[in-house]
Design a protein around this motif. Structure first.
Motif, PDB file in Angstrom:
ATOM      1  N   HIS A 117      -1.409  -5.629   1.577  1.00  0.00           N
ATOM      2  CA  HIS A 117      -2.667  -6.357   1.410  1.00  0.00           C
ATOM      3  C   HIS A 117      -2.368  -7.724   0.810  1.00  0.00           C
ATOM      4  CE1 HIS A 117      -6.629  -7.533  -0.061  1.00  0.00           C
ATOM      5  NE2 HIS A 117      -6.006  -7.852  -1.193  1.00  0.00           N
ATOM      6  N   GLY A 118      -3.116  -8.735   1.229  1.00  0.00           N
ATOM      7  CA  GLY A 118      -3.010 -10.053   0.600  1.00  0.00           C
ATOM      8  C   GLY A 118      -4.379 -10.691   0.494  1.00  0.00           C
ATOM      9  N   LEU A 160     -10.380   4.394   3.883  1.00  0.00           N
ATOM     10  CA  LEU A 160      -9.507   3.333   3.371  1.00  0.00           C
ATOM     11  C   LEU A 160      -9.299   3.493   1.857  1.00  0.00           C
ATOM     12  CD1 LEU A 160      -8.053   0.576   3.843  1.00  0.00           C
ATOM     13  CD2 LEU A 160     -10.284  -0.538   3.529  1.00  0.00           C
ATOM     14  N   PHE A 170     -14.955   2.583   8.040  1.00  0.00           N
ATOM     15  CA  PHE A 170     -13.652   3.068   7.581  1.00  0.00           C
ATOM     16  C   PHE A 170     -13.485   2.967   6.057  1.00  0.00           C
ATOM     17  CE2 PHE A 170     -13.219  -1.332   9.103  1.00  0.00           C
ATOM     18  CZ  PHE A 170     -12.736  -1.972   7.953  1.00  0.00           C
ATOM     19  N   LYS A 199       0.840  -1.201   0.000  1.00  0.00           N
ATOM     20  CA  LYS A 199       0.000   0.000   0.000  1.00  0.00           C
ATOM     21  C   LYS A 199       0.878   1.256   0.000  1.00  0.00           C
ATOM     22  CE  LYS A 199      -3.491  -2.481   2.739  1.00  0.00           C
ATOM     23  NZ  LYS A 199      -4.290  -2.439   3.989  1.00  0.00           N
ATOM     24  N   THR A 252      -4.372  -8.389  10.682  1.00  0.00           N
ATOM     25  CA  THR A 252      -4.770  -7.081  10.130  1.00  0.00           C
ATOM     26  C   THR A 252      -4.264  -5.924  10.990  1.00  0.00           C
ATOM     27  OG1 THR A 252      -6.770  -8.151   9.300  1.00  0.00           O
ATOM     28  CG2 THR A 252      -6.777  -5.746   9.370  1.00  0.00           C
ATOM     29  N   ARG A 290       3.703  -7.247   9.014  1.00  0.00           N
ATOM     30  CA  ARG A 290       3.066  -6.175   9.800  1.00  0.00           C
ATOM     31  C   ARG A 290       3.606  -6.129  11.221  1.00  0.00           C
ATOM     32  NH1 ARG A 290      -2.887  -7.697   7.573  1.00  0.00           N
ATOM     33  NH2 ARG A 290      -3.026  -6.280   5.779  1.00  0.00           N
ATOM     34  N   LEU A 319     -16.057  -4.361   1.730  1.00  0.00           N
ATOM     35  CA  LEU A 319     -16.027  -3.592   2.982  1.00  0.00           C
ATOM     36  C   LEU A 319     -16.878  -2.320   2.905  1.00  0.00           C
ATOM     37  CD1 LEU A 319     -12.175  -3.873   3.705  1.00  0.00           C
ATOM     38  CD2 LEU A 319     -13.993  -5.219   4.752  1.00  0.00           C
ATOM     39  N   TYR A 346     -11.986  -2.865  -2.673  1.00  0.00           N
ATOM     40  CA  TYR A 346     -12.476  -3.094  -1.304  1.00  0.00           C
ATOM     41  C   TYR A 346     -14.009  -3.210  -1.239  1.00  0.00           C
ATOM     42  CZ  TYR A 346      -7.953  -2.476   1.076  1.00  0.00           C
ATOM     43  OH  TYR A 346      -6.676  -2.646   1.560  1.00  0.00           O
ATOM     44  N   VAL A 390      -3.539  -0.133  12.431  1.00  0.00           N
ATOM     45  CA  VAL A 390      -4.345  -0.845  11.421  1.00  0.00           C
ATOM     46  C   VAL A 390      -4.557  -0.025  10.144  1.00  0.00           C
ATOM     47  CG1 VAL A 390      -6.645  -0.191  12.310  1.00  0.00           C
ATOM     48  CG2 VAL A 390      -6.353  -2.387  11.153  1.00  0.00           C
ATOM     49  N   ASN A 445      -1.170  -0.378   7.666  1.00  0.00           N
ATOM     50  CA  ASN A 445      -0.604  -1.727   7.850  1.00  0.00           C
ATOM     51  C   ASN A 445       0.136  -2.242   6.611  1.00  0.00           C
ATOM     52  OD1 ASN A 445      -2.781  -2.378   6.281  1.00  0.00           O
ATOM     53  ND2 ASN A 445      -3.766  -3.716   7.766  1.00  0.00           N
ATOM     54  N   ARG A 499      -0.771 -14.864   3.751  1.00  0.00           N
ATOM     55  CA  ARG A 499      -1.440 -14.164   4.862  1.00  0.00           C
ATOM     56  C   ARG A 499      -0.653 -14.345   6.163  1.00  0.00           C
ATOM     57  NH1 ARG A 499      -5.998 -10.935   4.170  1.00  0.00           N
ATOM     58  NH2 ARG A 499      -6.954 -11.816   6.032  1.00  0.00           N
TER      59      ARG A 499
END
Ligand code: RTP
Length: 155
Positions: free
Chosen positions: A122-123, A68, A64, A16, A98, A109, A59, A56, A116, A119, A92
């Motif tokens: 991403h995976g 995000l 958030f 990210k 997370t 991480r 989500l 995303y 968070v 972090n 992961r």
């Protein structure tokens, strides 16, 4: 000795904007590489907000979500596809929980992030998501199928 070509599973991994800005690209890539996983696609992109929302979409009900998506589209993201036996689940594991406060030391991480919302990586979280995310971020011709020399020593 014969080595028949067999394609292992693939996962989508993204560093990210925070990970890119902090100069952690090579550190993160080397952890996947040294493990024995194989890089089959990579590119540096600044995703649009619309694209981030697609990535995303699961989500979208979360509080958030907007922040995000703003964050993911705020700068360069290193998008990658890694291949290998069990790479989705083990990727992961390499990444860690997370929330970096709950990530074990030794994970990406756990070693390299604190909160968070920053972090760094991403995976994909399963085979279906991996397929969808690879298709979203890459065209089929951007995925490189090849046999690496080290493979016969990894498997
Ligand atoms: P990712 O998709 O980025 O690999 O992360 P994940 O599966 O470990 O976590 P997920 O629940 O899918 O959340 C996606 C990303 O949203 C951010 N997040 N912020 N409470 C919060 O502020 C919050 N919770 C999650 C994180 O950046 C997380 O990676």
């Amino acid at each position: 000795c014969t080595f028949t070509f067999f394609q292992f599973e693939r996962t989508f991994i993204a560093i990210k904007p925070d990970g890119v800005q902090r100069g952690l690209i090579s550190e993160i890539m080397s952890r996947f590489e040294r493990k024995g996983f194989k890089l089959v696609a990579v590119k540096l992109v600044v995703p649009s907000k619309d694209f981030a929302q697609k990535h995303y979409h699961d989500l979208k009900e979360r509080p958030f979500f907007n922040g995000l998506c703003d964050f993911l589209s705020s700068g360069p993201v290193l998008a990658m596809v890694w291949e290998g036996e069990g790479v989705i689940k083990y990727g992961r594991k390499l990444i860690g929980a997370t929330d970096p406060q709950k990530s074990e030391p030794g994970t990406i991480r756990g070693d390299l992030a604190v909160v968070v919302g920053r972090n760094i990586i991403h995976g994909s979280d399963g085979p279906e998501t991996a397929k969808d995310e690879i298709n979203l971020w890459f065209k089929p011709e951007e995925l490189v199928s090849y046999q690496s020399n080290s493979e016969k020593w990894v498997y």
